[in-house]
Design an enzyme around this catalytic site. Structure first.
Site, PDB file in Angstrom:
ATOM      1  N   HIS A  82      41.861  44.504  34.118  1.00  0.00           N
ATOM      2  CA  HIS A  82      41.373  43.584  35.147  1.00  0.00           C
ATOM      3  C   HIS A  82      41.097  42.186  34.590  1.00  0.00           C
ATOM      4  O   HIS A  82      41.009  41.237  35.352  1.00  0.00           O
ATOM      5  CB  HIS A  82      40.112  44.159  35.790  1.00  0.00           C
ATOM      6  CG  HIS A  82      39.722  43.486  37.072  1.00  0.00           C
ATOM      7  ND1 HIS A  82      40.597  43.338  38.128  1.00  0.00           N
ATOM      8  CD2 HIS A  82      38.547  42.912  37.452  1.00  0.00           C
ATOM      9  CE1 HIS A  82      39.976  42.703  39.109  1.00  0.00           C
ATOM     10  NE2 HIS A  82      38.748  42.438  38.735  1.00  0.00           N
ATOM     11  N   TYR A  87      33.169  40.136  42.577  1.00  0.00           N
ATOM     12  CA  TYR A  87      32.320  41.105  43.266  1.00  0.00           C
ATOM     13  C   TYR A  87      31.022  41.323  42.485  1.00  0.00           C
ATOM     14  O   TYR A  87      31.024  41.569  41.275  1.00  0.00           O
ATOM     15  CB  TYR A  87      33.075  42.423  43.384  1.00  0.00           C
ATOM     16  CG  TYR A  87      32.398  43.477  44.227  1.00  0.00           C
ATOM     17  CD1 TYR A  87      32.377  43.377  45.607  1.00  0.00           C
ATOM     18  CD2 TYR A  87      31.818  44.597  43.638  1.00  0.00           C
ATOM     19  CE1 TYR A  87      31.787  44.359  46.389  1.00  0.00           C
ATOM     20  CE2 TYR A  87      31.236  45.589  44.411  1.00  0.00           C
ATOM     21  CZ  TYR A  87      31.205  45.461  45.788  1.00  0.00           C
ATOM     22  OH  TYR A  87      30.617  46.441  46.555  1.00  0.00           O
ATOM     23  N   ASP A 145      45.623  47.218  35.376  1.00  0.00           N
ATOM     24  CA  ASP A 145      44.413  46.938  36.144  1.00  0.00           C
ATOM     25  C   ASP A 145      44.167  48.054  37.158  1.00  0.00           C
ATOM     26  O   ASP A 145      44.890  48.182  38.145  1.00  0.00           O
ATOM     27  CB  ASP A 145      44.581  45.592  36.855  1.00  0.00           C
ATOM     28  CG  ASP A 145      43.322  45.132  37.564  1.00  0.00           C
ATOM     29  OD1 ASP A 145      42.356  45.926  37.672  1.00  0.00           O
ATOM     30  OD2 ASP A 145      43.296  43.975  38.009  1.00  0.00           O
ATOM     31  N   SER A 175      39.734  38.235  41.106  1.00  0.00           N
ATOM     32  CA  SER A 175      39.204  39.469  41.667  1.00  0.00           C
ATOM     33  C   SER A 175      38.722  39.237  43.103  1.00  0.00           C
ATOM     34  O   SER A 175      39.504  38.781  43.935  1.00  0.00           O
ATOM     35  CB  SER A 175      38.110  40.023  40.757  1.00  0.00           C
ATOM     36  OG  SER A 175      37.779  41.346  41.104  1.00  0.00           O
ATOM     37  N   GLN A 176      37.459  39.505  43.419  1.00  0.00           N
ATOM     38  CA  GLN A 176      36.983  39.199  44.764  1.00  0.00           C
ATOM     39  C   GLN A 176      37.215  37.729  45.079  1.00  0.00           C
ATOM     40  O   GLN A 176      37.627  37.373  46.190  1.00  0.00           O
ATOM     41  CB  GLN A 176      35.494  39.519  44.908  1.00  0.00           C
ATOM     42  CG  GLN A 176      34.915  39.086  46.257  1.00  0.00           C
ATOM     43  CD  GLN A 176      33.422  39.289  46.332  1.00  0.00           C
ATOM     44  OE1 GLN A 176      32.964  40.311  46.820  1.00  0.00           O
ATOM     45  NE2 GLN A 176      32.656  38.330  45.844  1.00  0.00           N
TER      46      GLN A 176
END
Length: 337
Positions: free
Chosen positions: A308, A92, A271, A185-186
């Protein structure tokens, strides 16, 4: 940061009912069918990199609405054999950056396509505009068009991600039957969506995937990007039902159910950006609509003390070894410990 989500023994069994719209499949069939008549490759040109062991091309392909989407295509130099390809998606707020920034997969011997994220790049170099941004919604990408699934940012970005698989299959030097979707992630959320929308994908690599069990995520974490959705609803209180309805069209759990490719997951238990329960919700229901996955074709690695960042290089090493078994490269295997 302390543990905050469900206990691990609960996570390993966590398979909640995640609502999805009745027209979920029709919505995505129509979205992708609208792009099918368009030629996918718009431009491919060599990119000087000052690197001797790999070769790179600057690729532009037609994404959602025919919009030009940029990507780096990199492969080992002086290798003529068609290679399996890893299509990688960025996190992101990030763009594709410079071509020498992500070399793990081409150095390992795979062809590699790194897709830019439209309208993004605030944390790195992004080269792809989003001409549809700015429609009804909030100021952050995750809230662009969030009141209408037809106009939502992630409808466009997921479509771009599927078109990236089509683009890499059209590039020279690629074994089109062996394409892998990968990301963190994204990027992990996009890869998971691709696994649910591309039936003949060879494998999925996803770590700390975003966009999974979104309804829970916006309730248990204030960290961005989910926190940006919460902030939007905090000042647009009447929009909550419409926001939740839009998000149900892009939830990774729905895509996970429909996926059939072997899958490798990673998650950090601390996370708060992509809470572990949301990743386990997708993992525990991965492939369930097909029932074709063997037990060994799906695995998850858990990092109890990581946030994360997950397993970082340790996770990448596990991905490399796992992928080498399921999508082997031509020629002899590398030697070493």
């Amino acid at each position: 940061m302390a543990l905050f989500d469900l206990p691990l023994d609960h996570l390993r069994r966590y398979a909640p009912t995640v609502p999805e719209p009745a027209d979920f499949d029709a919505f995505w069939r129509a979205t992708l069918a609208a792009e099918a008549p368009r030629p996918v490759l718009l431009d491919v040109r060599p990119e000087p990199t000052d690197l001797r062991l790999v070769e790179t091309w600057d690729v532009t392909f037609a994404g959602f609405g025919g919009d030009p989407v940029r990507a780096w295509y990199t492969r080992p130099a002086a290798v003529d054999t068609p290679l399996p390809a890893v299509v990688e998606y960025v996190g992101y707020g990030r763009g594709r950056g410079l071509p020498h920034e992500r070399l793990t997969w081409p150095v390992a011997g795979y062809a590699h396509l790194l897709m830019d994220a439209r309208g993004s790049g605030q944390y790195g170099s992004g080269d792809t505009d989003d001409p549809h941004a700015g429609r009804a919604g909030g100021p952050w990408p995750v809230t662009w068009g969030i009141l209408d699934p037809e106009r939502y940012y992630y409808r466009r970005l997921i479509t771009d991600a599927v078109r990236a698989v089509q683009a890499v299959r059209a590039l020279p030097g690629v074994d089109a039957a062996r394409v892998v979707a990968a990301g963190n992630s994204q990027g992990g959320g996009l890869a998971l969506a691709v696994a649910g929308l591309v039936p003949d994908l060879a494998a999925l690599l996803t770590t700390a995937p975003f966009l999974c069990h979104i309804q829970r995520a916006i309730e248990i974490t204030d960290a961005a990007p989910y926190g940006e959705i919460a902030q939007y609803v905090a000042v647009n209180r009447e929009a909550e039902a419409r926001v939740r309805a839009t998000l149900s069209y892009v939830d990774g759990v729905a895509f996970a159910r429909r996926a059939a490719a072997p899958a490798h997951f990673g998650v950090g238990l601390r996370d708060r950006v992509c809470p572990p329960s949301t990743a386990f919700a997708a993992y525990n229901q991965y492939g369930t609509d097909h029932g074709r996955l063997d037990p060994g074709d799906r695995e998850i690695h858990v990092y109890p003390f990581n946030q994360h960042e997950g397993g970082e290089a340790v996770q990448v090493r596990r991905q490399l070894r796992w992928l080498a078994q399921r999508v082997p490269l031509p020629g002899p295997a590398p030697t070493g410990g």
